[in-house]
Design a protein around this motif. Sequence first.
Motif, short mmCIF file in Angstrom:
data_model
loop_
_atom_site.label_atom_id
_atom_site.label_comp_id
_atom_site.label_asym_id
_atom_site.label_seq_id
_atom_site.Cartn_x
_atom_site.Cartn_y
_atom_site.Cartn_z
N LEU A 28 0.83 -1.20 0.00
CA LEU A 28 0.00 0.00 0.00
C LEU A 28 0.87 1.26 0.00
N LEU A 29 1.93 1.25 0.80
CA LEU A 29 2.75 2.46 0.97
C LEU A 29 3.65 2.73 -0.23
N TRP A 30 4.06 1.67 -0.92
CA TRP A 30 4.98 1.81 -2.05
C TRP A 30 4.42 2.77 -3.11
N PRO A 31 3.19 2.56 -3.62
CA PRO A 31 2.69 3.48 -4.66
C PRO A 31 2.46 4.91 -4.14
N ILE A 32 2.21 5.06 -2.86
CA ILE A 32 2.02 6.40 -2.29
C ILE A 32 3.33 7.18 -2.38
N ALA A 33 4.41 6.55 -1.93
CA ALA A 33 5.72 7.21 -2.00
C ALA A 33 6.17 7.37 -3.45
N SER A 34 5.88 6.39 -4.29
CA SER A 34 6.26 6.46 -5.71
C SER A 34 5.58 7.62 -6.41
N ALA A 35 4.32 7.85 -6.10
CA ALA A 35 3.57 8.93 -6.74
C ALA A 35 4.19 10.29 -6.43
N VAL A 36 4.64 10.47 -5.21
CA VAL A 36 5.26 11.75 -4.82
C VAL A 36 6.63 11.90 -5.47
N LEU A 37 7.39 10.82 -5.52
CA LEU A 37 8.76 10.89 -6.03
C LEU A 37 8.88 10.61 -7.52
N LYS A 38 7.75 10.51 -8.21
CA LYS A 38 7.76 10.19 -9.64
C LYS A 38 8.62 11.21 -10.38
N ASN A 39 9.52 10.74 -11.21
CA ASN A 39 10.43 11.55 -12.02
C ASN A 39 11.42 12.35 -11.19
N GLU A 47 11.88 3.23 -1.56
CA GLU A 47 12.06 2.18 -0.55
C GLU A 47 12.41 2.77 0.80
N GLU A 48 13.25 3.78 0.78
CA GLU A 48 13.66 4.43 2.03
C GLU A 48 12.48 5.13 2.70
N CYS A 49 11.63 5.77 1.92
CA CYS A 49 10.46 6.45 2.48
C CYS A 49 9.50 5.46 3.13
N VAL A 50 9.29 4.33 2.46
CA VAL A 50 8.41 3.30 3.00
C VAL A 50 9.01 2.75 4.30
N LEU A 74 -2.56 6.25 9.24
CA LEU A 74 -1.36 6.83 9.85
C LEU A 74 -0.13 6.49 9.01
N LEU A 75 0.00 5.23 8.63
CA LEU A 75 1.16 4.83 7.83
C LEU A 75 1.17 5.52 6.47
N CYS A 76 0.01 5.68 5.86
CA CYS A 76 -0.08 6.37 4.56
C CYS A 76 0.38 7.82 4.69
N ILE A 77 -0.07 8.48 5.74
CA ILE A 77 0.30 9.88 5.96
C ILE A 77 1.80 10.00 6.21
N VAL A 78 2.34 9.11 7.02
CA VAL A 78 3.78 9.17 7.32
C VAL A 78 4.60 8.89 6.07
N ALA A 79 4.21 7.88 5.29
CA ALA A 79 4.94 7.57 4.05
C ALA A 79 4.90 8.74 3.08
N ALA A 83 8.03 11.02 1.81
CA ALA A 83 8.29 11.16 0.37
C ALA A 83 8.35 12.63 -0.02
N ILE A 84 7.47 13.44 0.54
CA ILE A 84 7.50 14.88 0.25
C ILE A 84 8.81 15.49 0.74
N ASP A 85 9.23 15.11 1.94
CA ASP A 85 10.50 15.61 2.47
C ASP A 85 11.66 15.20 1.55
N ARG A 86 11.62 13.95 1.10
CA ARG A 86 12.67 13.45 0.21
C ARG A 86 12.65 14.20 -1.12
N TYR A 87 11.46 14.47 -1.63
CA TYR A 87 11.32 15.21 -2.88
C TYR A 87 11.92 16.60 -2.75
#
Length: 179
Positions: A28-39, A47-50, A74-79, A83-87
């Motif tokens: 579940l968390l993988w696509p959430i982080a992927s969507a933010v970090l896309k491109n 992987e690190e964000c998850v 909670l996990l979705c929000i944290v992931a 990801a936003i911080d990483r972006y």
Amino acid sequence: MKDETIITAISQRDPGAMDHVINQYSRLLWPIASAVLKNAGSVQDVEECVADAFIYLWEHPDKFDPGRGSLKSLLCIVARSRAIDRYRQLSRRHTVPLEEAVLAESFGLQEELIREETRRELLAAVKALGEPGREILVRRYYYNQKPREIALALNMTVKQVDNSLYRTKRQLREVLTAL
């Protein structure tokens, strides 16, 4: 397992509970982080964000409040936050000085010319294709018709359409590779 039971087990440092959470929510968390970090980020960044979301839960199980939402939310929000911080971190790292930006803009013209030439070559290669391959290819990738729709329109079977697409794409690939 109920969320409260899981949180209690994690608070008591039960690694089995954490394994359960990771197994249940990783996909579940993988696509959430992927969507933010896309491109912007790599697979390792996602992987690190998850992983950071799970580490956050392990270190702060007390942050879970069943009155505010589920463990899943909670996990979705944290992931997503990680990801936003990483972006943002990646964006700052890739900031280009003004002089380099002007230079890159002039290269953009070259890239545009190359894209235009590639487009012309592609159109010429498509026009050189035989029928019904050309029509099937155009219907599929330009008009976004499904093979079933194409088959009905051209009085063919779906298998014939799929085979024709395969052969036509292979032929097109050979022509473009030769260019």
